[in-house]
Design an enzyme around this catalytic site. Structure first.
Site, PDB file in Angstrom:
ATOM      1  CB  SER A 227      -0.914  -0.029   1.221  1.00  0.00           C
ATOM      2  OG  SER A 227      -0.115  -0.134   2.385  1.00  0.00           O
ATOM      3  CB  CYS A 282      -1.623  -3.179  -7.879  1.00  0.00           C
ATOM      4  SG  CYS A 282      -0.599  -3.947  -9.112  1.00  0.00           S
TER       5      CYS A 282
HETATM    6  P1  NAD Z   1       0.508  -3.710   2.848  1.00  0.00           P
HETATM    7  O1  NAD Z   1       1.122  -2.376   2.590  1.00  0.00           O
HETATM    8  O2  NAD Z   1      -0.419  -3.847   4.003  1.00  0.00           O
HETATM    9  O3  NAD Z   1       1.653  -4.804   3.102  1.00  0.00           O
HETATM   10  C1  NAD Z   1       2.713  -4.991   2.194  1.00  0.00           C
HETATM   11  C2  NAD Z   1       3.922  -5.534   2.938  1.00  0.00           C
HETATM   12  O4  NAD Z   1       4.360  -4.550   3.889  1.00  0.00           O
HETATM   13  C3  NAD Z   1       3.640  -6.801   3.728  1.00  0.00           C
HETATM   14  O5  NAD Z   1       4.749  -7.668   3.594  1.00  0.00           O
HETATM   15  C4  NAD Z   1       3.471  -6.304   5.143  1.00  0.00           C
HETATM   16  O6  NAD Z   1       3.838  -7.271   6.103  1.00  0.00           O
HETATM   17  C5  NAD Z   1       4.416  -5.119   5.194  1.00  0.00           C
HETATM   18  N1  NAD Z   1       3.992  -4.085   6.153  1.00  0.00           N
HETATM   19  C6  NAD Z   1       2.723  -3.770   6.503  1.00  0.00           C
HETATM   20  N2  NAD Z   1       2.732  -2.760   7.401  1.00  0.00           N
HETATM   21  C7  NAD Z   1       4.017  -2.427   7.610  1.00  0.00           C
HETATM   22  C8  NAD Z   1       4.666  -1.432   8.418  1.00  0.00           C
HETATM   23  N3  NAD Z   1       3.978  -0.589   9.182  1.00  0.00           N
HETATM   24  N4  NAD Z   1       6.007  -1.355   8.365  1.00  0.00           N
HETATM   25  C9  NAD Z   1       6.706  -2.195   7.581  1.00  0.00           C
HETATM   26  N5  NAD Z   1       6.150  -3.156   6.801  1.00  0.00           N
HETATM   27  C10 NAD Z   1       4.822  -3.266   6.812  1.00  0.00           C
HETATM   28  O7  NAD Z   1      -0.179  -4.168   1.475  1.00  0.00           O
HETATM   29  P2  NAD Z   1      -1.099  -5.437   1.224  1.00  0.00           P
HETATM   30  O8  NAD Z   1      -2.433  -5.203   1.857  1.00  0.00           O
HETATM   31  O9  NAD Z   1      -0.370  -6.687   1.535  1.00  0.00           O
HETATM   32  O10 NAD Z   1      -1.237  -5.369  -0.376  1.00  0.00           O
HETATM   33  C11 NAD Z   1      -2.224  -4.615  -1.024  1.00  0.00           C
HETATM   34  C12 NAD Z   1      -1.650  -3.304  -1.514  1.00  0.00           C
HETATM   35  O11 NAD Z   1      -0.554  -3.537  -2.393  1.00  0.00           O
HETATM   36  C13 NAD Z   1      -2.650  -2.509  -2.347  1.00  0.00           C
HETATM   37  O12 NAD Z   1      -2.529  -1.155  -1.987  1.00  0.00           O
HETATM   38  C14 NAD Z   1      -2.188  -2.729  -3.770  1.00  0.00           C
HETATM   39  O13 NAD Z   1      -2.545  -1.714  -4.690  1.00  0.00           O
HETATM   40  C15 NAD Z   1      -0.709  -2.787  -3.588  1.00  0.00           C
HETATM   41  N6  NAD Z   1      -0.049  -3.448  -4.694  1.00  0.00           N
HETATM   42  C16 NAD Z   1       0.691  -2.681  -5.544  1.00  0.00           C
HETATM   43  C17 NAD Z   1       1.319  -3.252  -6.637  1.00  0.00           C
HETATM   44  C18 NAD Z   1       2.148  -2.415  -7.572  1.00  0.00           C
HETATM   45  O14 NAD Z   1       2.898  -2.976  -8.351  1.00  0.00           O
HETATM   46  N7  NAD Z   1       2.036  -1.105  -7.537  1.00  0.00           N
HETATM   47  C19 NAD Z   1       1.219  -4.630  -6.844  1.00  0.00           C
HETATM   48  C20 NAD Z   1       0.460  -5.395  -5.952  1.00  0.00           C
HETATM   49  C21 NAD Z   1      -0.162  -4.788  -4.857  1.00  0.00           C
END
Ligand code: NAD
Length: 499
Positions: A227, A282
């Site tokens: 995210s 995404c």
């Molecule tokens: P997320 O941001 O909640 O988590 C992603 C990763 O970050 C996970 O491994 C998680 O454990 C880690 N994380 C979460 N909170 C954290 C923190 N406070 N500090 C450090 N690390 C932390 O995302 P999600 O819910 O797993 O995935 C969905 C999101 O990913 C959506 O916003 C989607 O659009 C995005 N996404 C983007 C792409 C792209 O290429 N732009 C591709 C796939 C998904």
């Protein structure tokens, strides 16, 4: 039975020692199926130390020998696609057919990475000065880390790991704690394919593990997908620690439907790209922009019928168009966004809020929703919902339609449906978005091009896979050499020039 998962460090399943665990659910039933250990600082540091040690030898393997490991890995994954797809679907909730696509898109990049030796070749200039030759080398960076989201548990870890390994780095994967089983199995298959122990370590965990990766000086680069708030935080923190970073965030992908578009094709595209994988992509289309009232009325009438008829069911039922969301939190978030849209004055044409799957009342199933007459001022337009909710924003003309995605804070993907070449060309050149589709709703580039969004969808200047991945995972060293027969001057006190 609840499975107890581990980390994968030094070529072994390594039980967690921090005492902290996360629950992994079957989104179809809402039941806990596994417990994943959440690494603390000490466990993460141990994985980094092990990777740093393993990288020294791996970085000296010749590029083709490294590529052979990837080729063997491809064969091993091919042999267990079905079980991997089932496992993936059972933790994520996407259909098994879609899980196969998740794996295949990852393997595409492994195939690309097996050809990376070609891109590792340096440059050479003969006789750049008198007796002087110049050449450049691409060297591995060392230990690199990848932090990946829940929504593509095979594809994104492979997008990150395969090019990093092919370039001679050791890789530490911190997968999503919500569906970690497939990444763990992929790490085992890499070992079986001949990857030396420690070159790929999987550390499960949350913020503490990520903070350790960000702060430890032995980690030279980080790739993140998730995210936007976390992407922005990781990019800034990595930079503050002197690390290279590429961080990809959320999205709000628009699809423009011009009055001359093939409407049947446009409706099919919106149904598949808007609701496939329950909108948890995404590159999902979350905003449809019909141009002109006539196009809008016709589009909404057809969408209404199709959205109401979507088949929502278990992820392992071949009849399902899409399965459950990944978690109860995600389900509540999606429902609350639909409530918000109604409060904001959008017209709720199909209401999915009350959907339940008989016999699966505790599953995380969201019904499909469709909004019409959404405006740019609404939060349901500005924010990423990440669920099966499509918003229709009506545009008066082409210029207004072009402005919408261009002025949106996110800039991941966009599509235009038209039969007019001039309009398509103008759109692809002017729209302020990283990836564009012309009559293609999900324009995810093929593995040998690069993938990346603009604005709040991507932080860092190099994209994923394709040639950019080689630039990201290597450092260039430039060597200027002169052999004794070329030396004609004595001591020189001026900056050297090539004459
Ligand atoms: P997320 O941001 O909640 O988590 C992603 C990763 O970050 C996970 O491994 C998680 O454990 C880690 N994380 C979460 N909170 C954290 C923190 N406070 N500090 C450090 N690390 C932390 O995302 P999600 O819910 O797993 O995935 C969905 C999101 O990913 C959506 O916003 C989607 O659009 C995005 N996404 C983007 C792409 C792209 O290429 N732009 C591709 C796939 C998904």
């Amino acid at each position: 039975m609840v499975r107890e998962l581990t980390h994968f460090i030094a070529g072994k399943q390594t039980p967690g020692t921090s005492g902290a665990f996360g629950d992994v659910y079957d989104p179809n039933t809402g039941e806990v199926t596994a417990r994943v250990p959440l690494a603390d600082r000490a466990e993460t540091e141990a994985a980094i130390a092990d990777a740093a040690e393993a990288q020294r030898a791996w970085g000296e393997w010749n590029p083709q020998r490294r590529a052979r490991v990837l080729l063997r890995f491809l064969q091993l994954v091919d042999g267990e696609r079905d079980s991997l797809a089932r496992l993936l679907s059972s933790e994520h909730g996407k259909t098994i057919e879609d899980a196969h696509g998740d794996i295949q898109r990852g393997l595409d990049v492994v195939e690309f990475a097996a050809g990376i030796p070609h891109l590792l070749k340096g440059e050479f200039t003969d006789a750049a000065g008198t007796g002087i030759d110049v050449h450049s080398l691409r060297r591995p960076i060392g230990v690199v880390a990848g932090i990946t989201p829940f929504n593509f548990p095979a594809m994104i870890p492979l997008w990150k790991a395969a090019p990093a390994l092919a370039c001679g780095n050791a890789f530490i994967l911190k997968p999503s704690e919500r569906d970690p089983s497939v990444p763990l199995r992929l790490a085992e298959l890499f070992l079986e394919a001949g990857l030396p122990a420690g070159v790929l370590n999987v550390v499960n965990g949350g913020k503490e593990a990520v903070d350790t990766l960000l702060e430890d000086p032995r980690v030279e680069a980080l790739g993140f997908v998730g995210s936007t708030p976390i992407a922005a935080h990781i990019y800034a923190t990595a930079a503050a620690h002197g690390k290279r970073a590429q961080c990809f965030g959320g999205a709000k992908n628009h699809m423009i439907v011009m009055p001359d578009a093939d409407l049947d094709q446009a409706v099919d595209a919106l149904i598949g790209a808007g609701y496939g994988s329950a909108g948890e992509r995404c590159m999902a289309i979350s905003v449809a922009v019909p141009v002109g009232e006539e196009t809008a009325d016709a589009l909404v009438a057809r969408l209404k019928e199709r959205v109401a008829a979507l088949r929502i069911g278990r992820s392992d039922d071949p009849a399902s168009d899409f399965g459950p969301l990944v978690s109860r939190d995600a389900l509540e978030r999606v429902r609350s966004y639909v409530d918000l849209g109604v409060e904001e004055g959008a017209e709720l044409v199909v209401d999915g809020r009350d959907f339940t799957l008989p016999g699966h009342e505790d599953g995380f199933f969201a019904g499909a929703s469709l909004f019409d007459r959404v405006t740019p001022a609404m939060r349901i337009y500005q924010e990423e919902i990440f669920g099966p909710v499509l918003s229709v924003v009506r545009a008066a003309d082409y210029e207004e339609a072009l402005r919408l995605p261009s002025e949106h804070p996110y800039g991941n993907g966009v599509a235009i449906f038209t039969r007019d070449g001039d309009t398509a060309r103008d759109f692809t050149r002017r729209v302020d978005t990283g990836m564009v589709g012309v009559n293609v709703p999900i324009p995810v580039p093929v593995a040998y091009h690069t993938f990346g969004g603009w604005k709040r969808s991507g932080f860092g200047d190099l994209n994923q896979h394709g040639p950019d991945s080689v630039r990201f995972y290597t450092r260039t060293k430039t060597v200027t050499s002169r052999w004794p027969s070329g030396v004609k001057e004595g001591a020189s006190f001026t900056i050297p020039t090539m004459g």
